[in-house]
Design a protein around this motif. Sequence first.
Motif, PDB file in Angstrom:
ATOM      1  N   UNK A  88       0.601  -1.592   0.119  1.00 60.93           N
ATOM      2  CA  UNK A  88      -0.351   0.115  -0.260  1.00 60.93           C
ATOM      3  C   UNK A  88       0.961   1.400  -0.448  1.00 60.93           C
ATOM      4  N   UNK A  89       2.288   0.533  -0.218  1.00 60.62           N
ATOM      5  CA  UNK A  89       2.825   2.146  -0.326  1.00 60.62           C
ATOM      6  C   UNK A  89       3.004   3.363   1.319  1.00 60.62           C
ATOM      7  N   UNK A  90       2.795   2.632   2.431  1.00 62.45           N
ATOM      8  CA  UNK A  90       3.416   3.498   4.003  1.00 62.45           C
ATOM      9  C   UNK A  90       4.603   3.471   3.925  1.00 62.45           C
ATOM     10  N   UNK A  91       4.723   4.994   4.474  1.00 61.82           N
ATOM     11  CA  UNK A  91       6.250   4.841   4.764  1.00 61.82           C
ATOM     12  C   UNK A  91       5.764   3.994   6.592  1.00 61.82           C
ATOM     13  N   UNK A  92       7.760   3.164   6.466  1.00 62.60           N
ATOM     14  CA  UNK A  92       7.607   3.224   7.984  1.00 62.60           C
ATOM     15  C   UNK A  92       8.020   4.107   8.890  1.00 62.60           C
ATOM     16  N   UNK A  93       6.730   3.658  10.233  1.00 65.08           N
ATOM     17  CA  UNK A  93       6.715   4.366  10.924  1.00 65.08           C
ATOM     18  C   UNK A  93       8.975   4.956  11.787  1.00 65.08           C
ATOM     19  N   UNK A  94       9.292   5.905  12.246  1.00 65.48           N
ATOM     20  CA  UNK A  94      10.310   6.327  12.616  1.00 65.48           C
ATOM     21  C   UNK A  94      10.604   4.865  13.349  1.00 65.48           C
ATOM     22  N   UNK A  95       9.546   4.456  14.641  1.00 68.74           N
ATOM     23  CA  UNK A  95      10.246   3.407  15.351  1.00 68.74           C
ATOM     24  C   UNK A  95       9.075   2.566  15.288  1.00 68.74           C
ATOM     25  N   UNK A  96       9.677   1.218  15.765  1.00 70.64           N
ATOM     26  CA  UNK A  96       8.181   0.673  15.915  1.00 70.64           C
ATOM     27  C   UNK A  96       8.507  -0.352  16.865  1.00 70.64           C
ATOM     28  N   UNK A  97       8.495   0.042  17.967  1.00 70.22           N
ATOM     29  CA  UNK A  97       8.363  -0.998  18.850  1.00 70.22           C
ATOM     30  C   UNK A  97       7.315  -1.459  19.593  1.00 70.22           C
ATOM     31  N   UNK A  98       8.018  -2.956  20.286  1.00 72.17           N
ATOM     32  CA  UNK A  98       7.058  -3.571  20.322  1.00 72.17           C
ATOM     33  C   UNK A  98       6.361  -4.155  22.198  1.00 72.17           C
ATOM     34  N   UNK A  99       5.830  -4.939  22.615  1.00 70.12           N
ATOM     35  CA  UNK A  99       5.369  -4.605  23.704  1.00 70.12           C
ATOM     36  C   UNK A  99       6.333  -6.216  24.454  1.00 70.12           C
ATOM     37  N   UNK A 100       6.638  -7.169  23.427  1.00 70.69           N
ATOM     38  CA  UNK A 100       7.399  -7.956  24.961  1.00 70.69           C
ATOM     39  C   UNK A 100       8.800  -6.873  24.841  1.00 70.69           C
ATOM     40  N   UNK A 101       9.168  -5.937  24.050  1.00 75.12           N
ATOM     41  CA  UNK A 101      10.397  -5.588  23.930  1.00 75.12           C
ATOM     42  C   UNK A 101      10.366  -4.301  25.252  1.00 75.12           C
ATOM     43  N   UNK A 102       9.123  -4.167  25.578  1.00 74.55           N
ATOM     44  CA  UNK A 102      10.094  -3.351  27.073  1.00 74.55           C
ATOM     45  C   UNK A 102       8.291  -3.603  27.951  1.00 74.55           C
TER      46      UNK A 102
ATOM     47  N   UNK B 298      -9.919 -12.940  -5.222  1.00 79.45           N
ATOM     48  CA  UNK B 298     -10.918 -14.149  -5.339  1.00 79.45           C
ATOM     49  C   UNK B 298     -11.004 -14.545  -3.895  1.00 79.45           C
ATOM     50  N   UNK B 299     -12.353 -14.105  -4.063  1.00 75.89           N
ATOM     51  CA  UNK B 299     -13.531 -13.890  -2.835  1.00 75.89           C
ATOM     52  C   UNK B 299     -15.199 -13.627  -3.544  1.00 75.89           C
ATOM     53  N   UNK B 300     -16.054 -14.592  -2.447  1.00 73.77           N
ATOM     54  CA  UNK B 300     -17.457 -14.393  -3.444  1.00 73.77           C
ATOM     55  C   UNK B 300     -18.088 -12.421  -3.516  1.00 73.77           C
ATOM     56  N   UNK B 301     -17.369 -11.735  -3.117  1.00 72.89           N
ATOM     57  CA  UNK B 301     -18.482 -10.649  -3.030  1.00 72.89           C
ATOM     58  C   UNK B 301     -17.417  -9.689  -4.038  1.00 72.89           C
ATOM     59  N   UNK B 302     -16.660  -9.988  -4.493  1.00 70.32           N
ATOM     60  CA  UNK B 302     -15.801  -9.160  -5.887  1.00 70.32           C
ATOM     61  C   UNK B 302     -16.124 -10.037  -7.185  1.00 70.32           C
ATOM     62  N   UNK B 303     -15.355  -9.307  -8.569  1.00 71.71           N
ATOM     63  CA  UNK B 303     -15.849  -9.905 -10.102  1.00 71.71           C
ATOM     64  C   UNK B 303     -14.508  -9.934 -10.659  1.00 71.71           C
ATOM     65  N   UNK B 304     -13.402  -9.007  -9.274  1.00 74.51           N
ATOM     66  CA  UNK B 304     -12.294  -9.336 -10.176  1.00 74.51           C
ATOM     67  C   UNK B 304     -11.196  -8.803  -9.359  1.00 74.51           C
ATOM     68  N   UNK B 305     -10.001  -9.212  -9.563  1.00 76.05           N
ATOM     69  CA  UNK B 305      -8.938  -8.149  -8.742  1.00 76.05           C
ATOM     70  C   UNK B 305      -8.557  -7.033  -8.555  1.00 76.05           C
ATOM     71  N   UNK B 306      -7.976  -6.142  -7.295  1.00 70.81           N
ATOM     72  CA  UNK B 306      -7.695  -5.002  -7.617  1.00 70.81           C
ATOM     73  C   UNK B 306      -6.629  -4.729  -7.386  1.00 70.81           C
ATOM     74  N   UNK B 307      -5.753  -3.570  -7.481  1.00 74.46           N
ATOM     75  CA  UNK B 307      -4.170  -3.462  -7.517  1.00 74.46           C
ATOM     76  C   UNK B 307      -4.056  -2.748  -5.819  1.00 74.46           C
ATOM     77  N   UNK B 308      -2.986  -2.963  -5.259  1.00 76.48           N
ATOM     78  CA  UNK B 308      -2.690  -2.060  -3.900  1.00 76.48           C
ATOM     79  C   UNK B 308      -3.201  -0.880  -4.427  1.00 76.48           C
ATOM     80  N   UNK B 309      -2.777  -0.186  -5.653  1.00 77.26           N
ATOM     81  CA  UNK B 309      -3.138   1.659  -5.805  1.00 77.26           C
ATOM     82  C   UNK B 309      -4.109   1.664  -5.932  1.00 77.26           C
ATOM     83  N   UNK B 310      -4.908   0.720  -6.061  1.00 77.02           N
ATOM     84  CA  UNK B 310      -6.524   1.318  -6.408  1.00 77.02           C
ATOM     85  C   UNK B 310      -7.116   1.192  -5.099  1.00 77.02           C
ATOM     86  N   UNK B 311      -6.728   0.089  -4.161  1.00 81.58           N
ATOM     87  CA  UNK B 311      -7.519   0.195  -3.070  1.00 81.58           C
ATOM     88  C   UNK B 311      -7.480   1.506  -2.763  1.00 81.58           C
ATOM     89  N   UNK B 312      -6.092   1.895  -2.653  1.00 80.23           N
ATOM     90  CA  UNK B 312      -5.175   3.054  -1.692  1.00 80.23           C
ATOM     91  C   UNK B 312      -6.403   3.842  -2.122  1.00 80.23           C
TER      92      UNK B 312
END
Length: 487
Positions: A116-130, A301-315
């Motif tokens: 989805x072309x999201x930028x990574x966060x500056x810090x991605x801390x985990x609960x178990x690491x803190x 590949x889902x009953x509610x969809x007639x075809x696939x959509x690219x990540x950028x269309x979905x964004x």
Amino acid sequence: MNSSLVIYNTLSRKKEIFTPLNPPLVGLYVCGPTVYSDVHLGNCRTFVSFDLVFRYLLYLGYKVRYVRNITDAGHLEGDRDEGDDKFAKKAKLEQLEPMEVVQKYTIGFHDVLRLFNTLPPSIEPTATGHISEQIEMIKKIIANGYAYEVNGSVYFDVEKYGGSNDYTILTNRQLEDMLNNTRELGGQEEKKGRLDFALWIKAKPEHLMRWPSPWGVGFPGWHIECSAMSSKYLGDQFDIHGGGMDLAATHHTNEIAQSRACNHTSPAKYWMHTNMLTVNGARMSKSSGNGFLPQELFSGDHPLLTRGYSPMSVRFFMLQAHYRSTLDFSNEALEASDKGYKRLMSAIALIPKLKISKTSSVNIDDIRNRCIAAMNDDFNSPVLIAELFEVVRLINSVYDNKTSINSADLEALKVLVNDFVYNILGLTDDSNSTNDDLSKIMEFIIKLRNDAKSAKDYATSDLIRNGLQEIGIQLKDSKEETLWNKL
Ligand code: AMP
Ligand code: ZN
């Protein structure tokens, strides 16, 4: 730096001019995923919304420290500190170590957000690491008199806190009503009050994820991780705290209470909440089983969809709704967004082919100002996209020689597209340019058609055009060349 950005603050229930605590620094904390299963499209909507916020703050020239945590411990199935541990349950089901579950779904989460072309966060801390930071915070809350230990578990005393603080400040509910509407302690007799929540939970013998603490072996409650990690990386007070709307009533309400009980300050100046992605009006959620996996959308590949959509269309589909509005998922809505996205990208692909005139009948500064005004109004991406469709009309008109543009304005147009389409909305062109094989095939087909036309074999040339149209590819002829785009 533009100081006229306005943000809707859940805390005050109104729009406020954004004034950072320590400009040009901005601290942004967003509650991340609970990585015991795949993220669904609803989760993605929230993370794409905050990606837009992050990107726009960067565009305004702020130095943003964006912290988005990974919840990899402390999540029980029940909303009241009861039930199985979600990670342990999944670990048993998939015959994995709990940390293998965490690793598997963290990687999946990163892969999806990259698509989805999201930028990574500056810090991605985990609960178990803190864990130690969480224990320190709990110790302070106990010392300040707002939490109590019973039999190896520690609970936050909501009624005591509510005596001198506004516990429901974020959602404006009445504490009395909440107390009346909350069921009896059923099985949770250790708690003094019905609204009390766990800061630390004693581990049962079979519990796999466990740590030593001053209260015995256990694991942290869910809410304390965000309080501990936000204050560690952004300070006791920081600028923006975000998450989905569903988190406001409990998780964020408890975060504010914990932070105030520990540090005597409210953690965030602005609270931002994204609205829900729904399916047929019902919230998409992991538990109700109506969640779409991003991969199902891409493949169709889902009953509610007639075809696939690219990540950028979905964004693009997600950004066409304001983050505070609900967004209902349907094949028709996706289809419409896909067309809009392709129309935008096809127009942008024409820019290098535009003819430069000596004079210019366009005003790019005006358009830029309107784009900025849209984003300054609480990140109004649908209005921004409407402005960009004006840009589409303008490009097509210049291409058709109906409007003139000089070289300075053409340069300004390129910068505008780069800023707003690529950098701020975070879109990329995944139609023609990323599809190298298709581009080469199309180049070849267009050459065959041009040869047919040169030989005055118009039947073949029409056959090719109509055949391509039928499979969703449109040709656009000009004097110089033939361009193509997917419909
Ligand atoms: P979770 O992994 O369940 O902790 O959720 C991660 C993020 O997704 C949280 O900020 C939730 O508020 C958000 N979220 C969950 N369901 C939806 C939905 N249907 N639409 C938008 N955001 C959602
Ligand atoms: Zn959180």
